[in-house]
Design an enzyme around this catalytic site. Structure first.
Site, PDB file in Angstrom:
ATOM      1  N   ASP A  45     -75.161 -38.620-121.467  1.00 13.11           N
ATOM      2  CA  ASP A  45     -73.861 -39.281-121.629  1.00 13.11           C
ATOM      3  C   ASP A  45     -73.356 -38.968-123.050  1.00 13.11           C
ATOM      4  O   ASP A  45     -73.993 -39.351-124.020  1.00 13.11           O
ATOM      5  CB  ASP A  45     -74.033 -40.793-121.432  1.00 13.11           C
ATOM      6  CG  ASP A  45     -72.731 -41.559-121.556  1.00 13.11           C
ATOM      7  OD1 ASP A  45     -71.681 -40.943-121.848  1.00 13.11           O
ATOM      8  OD2 ASP A  45     -72.765 -42.786-121.376  1.00 13.11           O
ATOM      9  N   GLY A  48     -65.172 -49.282-129.936  1.00 11.12           N
ATOM     10  CA  GLY A  48     -64.190 -49.035-130.998  1.00 11.12           C
ATOM     11  C   GLY A  48     -64.802 -48.051-131.982  1.00 11.12           C
ATOM     12  O   GLY A  48     -65.991 -48.148-132.324  1.00 11.12           O
ATOM     13  N   LYS A  49     -64.017 -47.077-132.424  1.00 15.00           N
ATOM     14  CA  LYS A  49     -64.582 -46.000-133.240  1.00 15.00           C
ATOM     15  C   LYS A  49     -65.129 -46.495-134.575  1.00 15.00           C
ATOM     16  O   LYS A  49     -66.135 -45.998-135.065  1.00 15.00           O
ATOM     17  CB  LYS A  49     -63.532 -44.907-133.469  1.00 15.00           C
ATOM     18  CG  LYS A  49     -63.062 -44.268-132.172  1.00 15.00           C
ATOM     19  CD  LYS A  49     -62.154 -43.105-132.375  1.00 15.00           C
ATOM     20  CE  LYS A  49     -62.915 -41.859-132.706  1.00 15.00           C
ATOM     21  NZ  LYS A  49     -63.818 -41.393-131.669  1.00 15.00           N
ATOM     22  N   THR A  65     -70.593 -40.036-124.374  1.00 13.85           N
ATOM     23  CA  THR A  65     -69.687 -41.052-124.921  1.00 13.85           C
ATOM     24  C   THR A  65     -70.124 -41.465-126.319  1.00 13.85           C
ATOM     25  O   THR A  65     -71.289 -41.810-126.537  1.00 13.85           O
ATOM     26  CB  THR A  65     -69.685 -42.329-124.026  1.00 13.85           C
ATOM     27  OG1 THR A  65     -69.562 -41.927-122.687  1.00 13.85           O
ATOM     28  CG2 THR A  65     -68.558 -43.261-124.416  1.00 13.85           C
ATOM     29  N   GLY A 121     -69.313 -38.239-130.960  1.00 16.40           N
ATOM     30  CA  GLY A 121     -68.553 -37.911-132.160  1.00 16.40           C
ATOM     31  C   GLY A 121     -68.635 -39.020-133.212  1.00 16.40           C
ATOM     32  O   GLY A 121     -68.713 -38.746-134.413  1.00 16.40           O
ATOM     33  N   ASP A 122     -68.640 -40.271-132.768  1.00 18.37           N
ATOM     34  CA  ASP A 122     -68.733 -41.384-133.722  1.00 18.37           C
ATOM     35  C   ASP A 122     -70.119 -41.434-134.369  1.00 18.37           C
ATOM     36  O   ASP A 122     -70.244 -41.727-135.568  1.00 18.37           O
ATOM     37  CB  ASP A 122     -68.448 -42.722-133.032  1.00 18.37           C
ATOM     38  CG  ASP A 122     -67.044 -42.789-132.463  1.00 18.37           C
ATOM     39  OD1 ASP A 122     -66.157 -42.096-132.995  1.00 18.37           O
ATOM     40  OD2 ASP A 122     -66.833 -43.531-131.485  1.00 18.37           O
ATOM     41  N   ASN A 154     -68.394 -48.349-133.852  1.00 18.53           N
ATOM     42  CA  ASN A 154     -69.396 -47.349-133.450  1.00 18.53           C
ATOM     43  C   ASN A 154     -69.966 -46.616-134.664  1.00 18.53           C
ATOM     44  O   ASN A 154     -71.183 -46.460-134.799  1.00 18.53           O
ATOM     45  CB  ASN A 154     -68.768 -46.310-132.512  1.00 18.53           C
ATOM     46  CG  ASN A 154     -68.542 -46.826-131.103  1.00 18.53           C
ATOM     47  OD1 ASN A 154     -68.944 -47.940-130.770  1.00 18.53           O
ATOM     48  ND2 ASN A 154     -67.889 -46.021-130.286  1.00 18.53           N
ATOM     49  N   GLU A 205     -57.603 -45.640-135.068  1.00 21.46           N
ATOM     50  CA  GLU A 205     -57.396 -46.731-134.102  1.00 21.46           C
ATOM     51  C   GLU A 205     -56.890 -47.998-134.792  1.00 21.46           C
ATOM     52  O   GLU A 205     -56.922 -49.080-134.210  1.00 21.46           O
ATOM     53  CB  GLU A 205     -58.682 -47.013-133.316  1.00 21.46           C
ATOM     54  CG  GLU A 205     -59.028 -45.884-132.344  1.00 21.46           C
ATOM     55  CD  GLU A 205     -60.257 -46.163-131.493  1.00 21.46           C
ATOM     56  OE1 GLU A 205     -60.371 -45.550-130.426  1.00 21.46           O
ATOM     57  OE2 GLU A 205     -61.118 -46.979-131.895  1.00 21.46           O
ATOM     58  N   ASP A 233     -65.327 -52.866-124.752  1.00 19.53           N
ATOM     59  CA  ASP A 233     -65.091 -51.915-123.663  1.00 19.53           C
ATOM     60  C   ASP A 233     -65.483 -52.603-122.354  1.00 19.53           C
ATOM     61  O   ASP A 233     -66.653 -52.930-122.145  1.00 19.53           O
ATOM     62  CB  ASP A 233     -65.941 -50.650-123.850  1.00 19.53           C
ATOM     63  CG  ASP A 233     -65.488 -49.825-125.049  1.00 19.53           C
ATOM     64  OD1 ASP A 233     -64.368 -50.066-125.535  1.00 19.53           O
ATOM     65  OD2 ASP A 233     -66.264 -48.956-125.486  1.00 19.53           O
TER      66      ASP A 233
END
Ligand code: ADP
Length: 302
Positions: free
Chosen positions: A242, A41-42, A244, A247-248, A45, A141, A15
């Site tokens: 944060d 990247g999911k 971000t 969810g992962d 993560n 992904e 990222d």
């Protein structure tokens, strides 16, 4: 013999983040802050989230033969993820180019790169790993045929977060135990007939074939549903810094606990605490807690 609690099959991205006063319009050039590069990247993560909690975790993913690939393999290894099946080559490492303005709004361009080259053949070549895991966790992904190949190859319990959302083959939906969605993903999969409440979404999603469903609800926690009914799981009250990658973190933790033998509700109660701990710090992987940190956040939220 199960060698791993959790096998994640998914993406690994670098990222690349630049702060800007204003995101550029077409044809415009703006100056930004120094570049900051984060592992993301999911797939990566989720694997990092689980490993940091103590799970024996492996990641089947593909990166490029380049500096971003090294960054990712280093961050995975540091977190304790087994990288024996981190494949290299075929294209540059996947990249997300992210510009963030002072209000926190962002514009993102994703180049899937090597993630797009993780193939059904790569899955078949890793079949020993797929049979050695108790739980396999998937996201979208990577190419859909690769996801299908995992579902066809493994006997492990399958956890799937359909992100970015895409239409799913019936065989993939039927393998999910659970399908993990946020509101956006639920509405995408259900279309016009989604209904209004998370309970509505969960029962409509169950009708599509998964054995169980988890709907994540941000600060409100999560909803767990299967044929026996639905249960709301409230989150802890925390100061969110944060969100971000929350969810992962949630899904990595959930998949680990399922692999460790918890039932779905117990695993989700733990995952909600992990998600809440993750939002108290900046970043995605950088914010993922150890088990001790989950306990500390839980204690301070009481
Ligand atoms: P996604 O990042 O995929 O949209 P959510 O926003 O639903 O997923 O967050 C996943 C989980 O992280 C939630 O189920 C919850 O446990 C936790 N979480 C997210 N935001 C917050 C928040 N503001 N306060 C407490 N927990 C949160």
């Amino acid at each position: 013999m199960h060698g791993y609690d959790l096998l994640v099959v998914g993406s690994a991205n670098a990222d690349l983040v630049i702060g800007v006063d204003r995101r550029p319009a077409a044809g415009e050039t703006v100056l930004g802050t120094d570049l900051v590069t984060h592992p993301g990247g999911k797939g990566a993560n989720q694997a990092v989230a689980a490993a940091r909690l103590g799970a024996r975790t492996a990641l089947l993913a593909r990166v490029g033969d380049d500096a971003h690939g090294s960054l990712l393999s280093d961050s995975l290894r540091t977190a304790g993820v087994d990288t024996a099946t981190l494949l290299t080559g075929g294209a540059p490492t996947g990249v997300a180019l992210i510009t963030v303005d002072p209000s926190g709004d962002n514009s993102i361009v994703v180049s899937p790169g090597a993630n797009g080259r993780l193939s059904p053949e790569d899955v078949r070549a890793a079949d020993r790993l797929l049979t050695a895991a108790r739980v396999v966790s998937l996201q979208l992904e990577i190419p859909l045929p690769t996801v299908v190949a995992v579902v066809e190859t493994t006997h492990a319990r399958v956890v799937l977060n359909p992100s970015p959302p895409a239409p799913l083959p019936v065989a993939v939906l039927a393998a999910c135990d659970p399908l993990v969605v946020n509101e956006h993903e639920a509405r995408f999969l259900l279309g016009e007939d989604a209904g209004e409440t998370p309970e509505d979404w969960a029962s409509a999603l169950l009708a599509l074939g998964p054995r169980s469903v988890v709907v994540t609800l941000g600060a409100a926690g999560a909803l767990v549903a299967d044929q026996d009914g639905a249960v709301r799981i409230p989150s802890m009250r925390v100061r969110a810094v944060d969100t971000t990658g929350a969810g992962d973190a949630f899904t990595g933790a959930l998949a680990w606990r399922l692999g460790a033998g918890d039932d779905l509700e117990t695993a989700a109660r733990f995952a909600v605490r992990v998600g809440a701990a993750a939002v108290t710090k900046a970043g995605a992987q950088e914010s993922y807690p150890t088990l001790e940190e989950v306990e500390a956040v839980t204690a301070s939220a009481r």
